[in-house]
Scaffold this motif. Structure first.
Motif, mmCIF file in Angstrom:
data_model
loop_
_atom_site.group_PDB
_atom_site.id
_atom_site.type_symbol
_atom_site.label_atom_id
_atom_site.label_comp_id
_atom_site.label_asym_id
_atom_site.label_seq_id
_atom_site.Cartn_x
_atom_site.Cartn_y
_atom_site.Cartn_z
ATOM 1 N N MET A 93 0.405 -1.762 -0.293
ATOM 2 C CA MET A 93 0.151 -0.007 -0.018
ATOM 3 C C MET A 93 0.949 1.601 0.229
ATOM 4 N N GLY A 94 0.344 2.519 -0.264
ATOM 5 C CA GLY A 94 1.122 3.631 -0.504
ATOM 6 C C GLY A 94 0.934 4.178 -2.267
ATOM 7 N N GLY A 95 0.217 4.365 -2.919
ATOM 8 C CA GLY A 95 1.054 5.264 -4.050
ATOM 9 C C GLY A 95 0.961 4.204 -5.164
ATOM 10 N N THR A 111 0.568 -10.073 9.960
ATOM 11 C CA THR A 111 -0.238 -8.776 10.551
ATOM 12 C C THR A 111 -0.909 -8.212 8.976
ATOM 13 N N GLY A 112 -1.509 -7.127 9.423
ATOM 14 C CA GLY A 112 -2.380 -6.730 8.610
ATOM 15 C C GLY A 112 -3.909 -8.176 8.013
ATOM 16 N N ASP A 113 -4.271 -7.914 7.090
ATOM 17 C CA ASP A 113 -5.699 -8.578 6.271
ATOM 18 C C ASP A 113 -5.252 -9.335 5.840
ATOM 19 N N SER A 114 -3.626 -9.494 4.954
ATOM 20 C CA SER A 114 -3.602 -11.008 4.829
ATOM 21 C C SER A 114 -3.504 -11.894 5.662
ATOM 22 N N ARG A 115 -4.228 -13.584 4.295
ATOM 23 C CA ARG A 115 -4.819 -14.717 5.880
ATOM 24 C C ARG A 115 -3.876 -15.359 5.572
ATOM 25 N N ILE A 116 -3.988 -16.487 6.277
ATOM 26 C CA ILE A 116 -3.389 -17.544 6.555
ATOM 27 C C ILE A 116 -4.146 -19.167 6.395
ATOM 28 N N TYR A 117 -5.012 -20.277 5.974
ATOM 29 C CA TYR A 117 -5.751 -20.999 6.863
ATOM 30 C C TYR A 117 -5.041 -22.238 6.801
ATOM 31 N N HIS A 118 -5.692 -23.162 7.382
ATOM 32 C CA HIS A 118 -4.809 -24.596 7.374
ATOM 33 C C HIS A 118 -6.201 -25.466 7.207
ATOM 34 N N PHE A 119 -6.865 -26.248 5.500
ATOM 35 C CA PHE A 119 -7.418 -26.548 5.807
ATOM 36 C C PHE A 119 -6.751 -28.948 6.050
ATOM 37 N N ARG A 120 -7.703 -29.612 6.781
ATOM 38 C CA ARG A 120 -7.391 -30.955 6.896
ATOM 39 C C ARG A 120 -8.096 -31.797 5.566
ATOM 40 N N GLY A 121 -8.115 -32.127 4.246
ATOM 41 C CA GLY A 121 -9.307 -32.460 3.566
ATOM 42 C C GLY A 121 -9.988 -30.860 2.986
ATOM 43 N N MET A 128 -6.290 -14.323 12.366
ATOM 44 C CA MET A 128 -7.406 -13.254 12.677
ATOM 45 C C MET A 128 -6.715 -11.926 12.265
ATOM 46 N N ASP A 129 -7.087 -10.836 11.312
ATOM 47 C CA ASP A 129 -6.876 -9.589 10.640
ATOM 48 C C ASP A 129 -6.975 -8.634 11.311
ATOM 49 N N HIS A 130 -5.285 -8.305 11.925
ATOM 50 C CA HIS A 130 -5.531 -7.182 11.491
ATOM 51 C C HIS A 130 -6.338 -5.431 11.613
ATOM 52 N N SER A 131 -7.116 -5.845 12.369
ATOM 53 C CA SER A 131 -7.674 -4.507 11.475
ATOM 54 C C SER A 131 -8.976 -4.422 11.762
ATOM 55 N N VAL A 151 -19.325 -6.285 4.972
ATOM 56 C CA VAL A 151 -19.414 -4.896 3.614
ATOM 57 C C VAL A 151 -19.412 -3.382 4.561
ATOM 58 N N HIS A 152 -18.842 -3.664 5.895
ATOM 59 C CA HIS A 152 -18.716 -2.697 6.001
ATOM 60 C C HIS A 152 -17.738 -1.022 5.925
ATOM 61 N N PRO A 153 -18.688 -0.717 6.005
ATOM 62 C CA PRO A 153 -17.403 0.655 5.595
ATOM 63 C C PRO A 153 -16.528 0.598 5.493
ATOM 64 N N GLN A 154 -15.604 0.988 6.795
ATOM 65 C CA GLN A 154 -14.159 0.484 6.887
ATOM 66 C C GLN A 154 -14.254 -0.868 7.455
ATOM 67 N N SER A 155 -13.456 -1.675 5.913
ATOM 68 C CA SER A 155 -13.361 -2.986 6.618
ATOM 69 C C SER A 155 -11.693 -3.263 5.950
ATOM 70 N N ASN A 156 -11.582 -1.713 4.990
ATOM 71 C CA ASN A 156 -10.212 -1.422 4.061
ATOM 72 C C ASN A 156 -8.318 -0.812 5.618
ATOM 73 N N LEU A 157 -9.458 -1.094 6.971
ATOM 74 C CA LEU A 157 -8.451 -0.197 8.311
ATOM 75 C C LEU A 157 -8.071 -1.098 8.506
ATOM 76 N N LEU A 158 -6.058 -0.669 8.313
ATOM 77 C CA LEU A 158 -5.451 -1.478 9.280
ATOM 78 C C LEU A 158 -5.291 -1.488 10.879
ATOM 79 N N THR A 159 -5.129 -2.529 11.430
ATOM 80 C CA THR A 159 -4.219 -1.775 13.020
ATOM 81 C C THR A 159 -3.427 -2.891 13.649
ATOM 82 N N GLY A 160 -2.237 -3.209 12.280
ATOM 83 C CA GLY A 160 -1.028 -3.519 12.249
ATOM 84 C C GLY A 160 -0.692 -3.934 10.156
ATOM 85 N N CYS A 161 0.517 -3.734 10.239
ATOM 86 C CA CYS A 161 1.436 -3.824 8.710
ATOM 87 C C CYS A 161 2.615 -3.338 8.634
#
Length: 256
Positions: free
Chosen positions: A49-51, A126-136, A144-147, A165-175
């Protein structure tokens, strides 16, 4: 796609990116096989992010730092959690140094997971990029997002559906790259089993899928085909308003 074989399982992996409907690509993704240890790999997703160029520079620094540190990492001798903390700290510093030489304010999320030869797995985000672990097809755990909206969910003020659908869904609390020092979350995942899948992805991808959908696709298709399908479906569901998207998929398959 990359494959590494170790006793008992085969690592099957793929990455994917798409610019979405943005004018430029600021995401970076990479899966790095360890240069000296089969069955050890590092997957990294960075959403810059940033320009126009600032975000891409930030994401580039994350991946470059990951490559350099992983080259020196010695599985079995060094602590994986300490390595991932170092990755976040050094990437943060490099992004801040980049900002000094430009007029931009580059920031980046980080979602990285480390698979060890003994099938131990550790991740950092950190931030809102995620990791998921699936078994099958079933979700075992996700980050859990830092948002701002995740904080509202945690406090019980809104539901997960309302957060989407929250209007501030892209506001991060950490990155990474901010004035405030980041507080990345480092987690040890339970031991991976044959048939398990891991996906690291930016919000431009996960925003369009439920965990059940992700798990079903990753279980049903090989990583390359799964990555292509998820990108295509995310593009359809964005209806012309999609963000950059990136993903790294790793699945543990049985030896043939």
């Amino acid at each position: 796609m990359s494959r590494n074989s170790t006793p008992g399982f085969r690592v099957n992996a793929a990455t994917g990116t798409h610019r979405g409907d943005r004018l430029y690509q600021q995401d970076q993704v990479e899966i790095i096989g360890h240069p000296r240890q089969a069955g050890c790999l590092l997957a990294v997703v960075a959403d810059g992010m940033g320009g126009k160029s600032g975000g891409r520079k930030a994401a580039d620094q994350v991946v470059l730092t990951a490559r350099q540190l992983f080259e020196r990492f010695t599985p079995g001798e060094e602590d994986p959690g300490s390595f991932l903390n170092q990755l976040a700290a050094e990437a943060h510093l490099m992004i801040k140094l980049t900002a000094i030489t430009t007029e931009e304010e580059p920031h980046s999320t980080l979602a990285a997971f480390l698979v060890m030869p003994d099938r131990q797995c550790h991740w950092v985000h950190t931030g809102d990029s995620r990791i998921y672990h699936f078994r099958g097809p079933s979700l075992v755990k996700r980050t859990m997002d830092h948002s701002f909206v995740q904080r509202l969910v945690d406090e019980g003020q809104i539901t997960e559906a309302e957060a989407a659908v929250h209007p501030q869904s892209n506001l991060l609390t950490g990155c990474l790259g901010t004035v405030q020092e980041p507080t990345p979350t480092v987690t040890q995942v339970e031991r991976l089993e044959v048939g398990d899948s891991l996906i690291a992805c930016s919000d431009g991808l996960w925003h369009y899928f439920s965990p059940r959908e992700l798990g079903t696709v990753l279980h049903s298709l090989a990583p390359r085909e799964a990555a292509e399908l998820l990108i295509d479906k995310a593009r359809q569901r964005a209806h012309g308003g999609g963000d950059n998207l990136s993903l790294a998929v790793v699945r543990l398959d049985a030896l043939a």
